[in-house]
Enzyme design. Structure first.
Site, short mmCIF file in Angstrom:
data_model
loop_
_atom_site.label_atom_id
_atom_site.label_comp_id
_atom_site.label_asym_id
_atom_site.label_seq_id
_atom_site.Cartn_x
_atom_site.Cartn_y
_atom_site.Cartn_z
N HIS A 100 9.75 26.62 -16.88
CA HIS A 100 10.65 26.23 -17.93
C HIS A 100 11.07 24.91 -18.04
CE1 HIS A 100 13.41 25.64 -14.21
NE2 HIS A 100 14.35 24.99 -15.26
C1 UD1 Z 1 18.75 23.93 -17.67
C2 UD1 Z 1 18.92 22.67 -17.10
C3 UD1 Z 1 17.84 22.83 -16.07
C4 UD1 Z 1 18.12 24.11 -15.11
C5 UD1 Z 1 17.83 25.13 -16.37
C6 UD1 Z 1 17.94 26.53 -15.73
C7 UD1 Z 1 19.64 20.45 -18.21
C8 UD1 Z 1 19.05 19.15 -18.50
N1 UD1 Z 1 18.65 21.23 -17.68
O1 UD1 Z 1 17.34 23.73 -18.53
O2 UD1 Z 1 18.02 21.67 -15.18
O3 UD1 Z 1 16.83 24.16 -14.21
O4 UD1 Z 1 18.70 24.99 -17.36
O5 UD1 Z 1 17.40 27.55 -16.59
O6 UD1 Z 1 20.98 20.77 -18.07
N2 UD1 Z 1 17.89 28.82 -24.58
C9 UD1 Z 1 17.96 30.28 -25.02
N3 UD1 Z 1 18.95 30.88 -24.67
C10 UD1 Z 1 19.73 30.68 -23.61
C11 UD1 Z 1 19.40 29.48 -23.20
C12 UD1 Z 1 18.58 28.41 -23.62
O7 UD1 Z 1 17.44 30.46 -26.19
O8 UD1 Z 1 20.54 31.48 -23.15
C13 UD1 Z 1 16.84 27.97 -25.10
C14 UD1 Z 1 17.40 27.24 -26.33
O9 UD1 Z 1 16.68 27.18 -27.36
C15 UD1 Z 1 17.54 25.99 -25.68
C16 UD1 Z 1 16.58 25.70 -24.54
O10 UD1 Z 1 16.39 27.20 -24.40
O11 UD1 Z 1 17.59 24.75 -26.45
C17 UD1 Z 1 16.54 25.03 -23.43
O12 UD1 Z 1 17.93 25.30 -22.89
P1 UD1 Z 1 18.67 24.31 -22.05
O13 UD1 Z 1 19.93 24.65 -21.48
O14 UD1 Z 1 18.98 22.92 -23.01
O15 UD1 Z 1 18.11 23.74 -20.94
P2 UD1 Z 1 16.95 24.47 -19.88
O16 UD1 Z 1 15.58 24.23 -20.30
O17 UD1 Z 1 17.20 25.96 -19.71
#
Ligand code: UD1
Length: 371
Positions: free
Chosen positions: A219
């Site tokens: 991820h």
């Molecule tokens: C975040 C944390 C990371 C952690 C991870 C666990 C930061 C910088 N990163 O990364 O340290 O290891 O969470 O999962 O804070 N999305 C969805 N649905 C959701 C959540 C996310 O579709 O419920 C998609 C969205 O398009 C989003 C992307 O995933 O833009 C990334 O989500 P984000 O929370 O920004 O970062 P993670 O990659 O999950």
């Protein structure tokens, strides 16, 4: 009564917070009152709500519903939402976990209002400033009053940065304190391992046989957002899948990128993001684990599974030093060769993440500090 505001936002934080909430409910009832603020960084049910249900965490008292966005925009919305809550209600301290944008936002908001900050999972460093998490954790450690490190290396990092100097530098003549306390995730894994075997039917649902599959997770943005790296990882997993089943619970970020880049996932057993109990059971019964997640690396060790870390470096250096894990980066050849070496390696999984009572230690020290 000590009043704490716990900040969560991303999936792993909901899990970590469960250990403290459980201890507050049981051992610290009447001494500590906890309110929970969810930033809404993770918002899909299978990335958020399912963990509240399974881990018995009280529903958040506040939800900022921040959702996705650029890091700056996401963090800014969180800072302003958390500040509003801290202005409207008195808390003795804010509790933050790990290194996500939610952690950073809470630390900034609390520091601006001189509310003491308790950082759980402090002191970890990858020494890679291109990771958003590295900047988040450094800033948060520097702003925090109480630093609780899960490993001895974490405490050493804090000492090297001069953060263990307990001169009074915070409001109300307060000083900074740092403790090595063990890992709250280990508290949870011990507590939920048996429950997962009883309640989760994930193996049956996907026709998996204990010890006859590889578990993989991807991820991290440095892996998912780069087409050639993501392609290499998927190619290596497909190669491994020619010998044994490879199960990949897919993070929404990774799913989106695979579709966008038009990449192949043939031969892999792709499943939706797993709940905590399902993931615990998947980890406990896997033969070997391949991951770029910090939390999953540790859980591999808790459940005595060798682990290929699909990153160039790790904050959990102890597990590599002990021979329980190897770093492969997103490199096709290295992933396949680390897997081949580790799958037959005999490892001594000595307990290095505490005694499963980190939450109790943290709460005792926090009460002592605030009173
Ligand atoms: C975040 C944390 C990371 C952690 C991870 C666990 C930061 C910088 N990163 O990364 O340290 O290891 O969470 O999962 O804070 N999305 C969805 N649905 C959701 C959540 C996310 O579709 O419920 C998609 C969205 O398009 C989003 C992307 O995933 O833009 C990334 O989500 P984000 O929370 O920004 O970062 P993670 O990659 O999950």
């Amino acid at each position: 009564m000590v009043r704490l505001l716990t900040i969560i936002g991303a999936r792993p934080q909901i899990i970590k917070a469960a250990a403290l909430s459980r201890a507050i409910k049981n051992e610290f009832a009447g001494m500590v009152e906890e309110k929970i603020l969810h930033t809404g960084q993770h918002y899909d049910d299978n990335m958020s709500q399912v963990f509240f249900n399974e881990l018995g965490i009280p529903s958040p008292d506040y939800n900022l519903h921040v959702g996705s966005g650029t890091h700056g925009c996401q963090t800014a919305k969180m800072i302003s939402g958390i500040e509003e809550v801290l202005v409207s209600e008195r808390f003795d301290a804010v509790v933050v976990y790990g290194d996500t944008n939610s952690t950073l936002a809470a630390a900034v908001a609390a520091n601006k209002l001189s509310v003491p900050i308790v950082h759980i999972e402090a002191g970890l460093r990858s020494f890679n400033m291109t990771m958003p998490e590295e900047a988040n954790r450094i800033v948060c450690d520097h702003l925090s009053n109480l630093l609780f490190t899960p490993t001895l290396t974490g405490l050493q990092n804090i000492e090297k940065e001069g953060l263990a100097d307990s001169a009074a530098t915070f409001a109300c003549n307060r000083h900074r304190m740092a403790y090595h306390c063990g890992d709250v995730m280990y508290d949870n894994s011990l507590y939920f391992a048996g429950v997962a075997e009883q309640k989760s039917d994930i193996l049956e649902r996907h026709r998996l046989v204990s010890q006859q599959y590889v578990l993989a997770t991807i991820h991290r943005d440095s892996n998912t957002d780069n087409r050639s790296k993501l392609e290499s990882i998927l190619k290596a997993l497909a190669e491994i899948a020619e010998n044994e089943k490879v199960v990949l619970p897919l993070h929404p970020r990774t799913a989106k990128k695979i579709a966008e880049f038009g990449l192949e996932t043939k031969g892999l057993t792709i499943i939706p993001p797993a709940s905590f109990l399902d993931m615990t059971r998947l980890e406990k019964n896997a033969r070997i684990i391949l991951t770029d997640s910090g939390g999953v690396q540790k859980e591999s060790y808790f459940f005595k599974k060798p682990c290929v870390i699909i990153r160039p470096e790790t904050e959990w250096v102890e597990i590599v030093e002990r021979g329980a894990a190897m770093l492969s980066d997103a490199d096709y050849d290295r992933i396949v060769s680390c897997y081949s070496i580790l799958k037959d390696r005999n490892v001594d999984f000595a307990p290095i993440f505490g005694d499963g009572k980190a939450a109790t230690f943290i709460l005792n020290k926090t009460i002592e500090y605030l009173s």
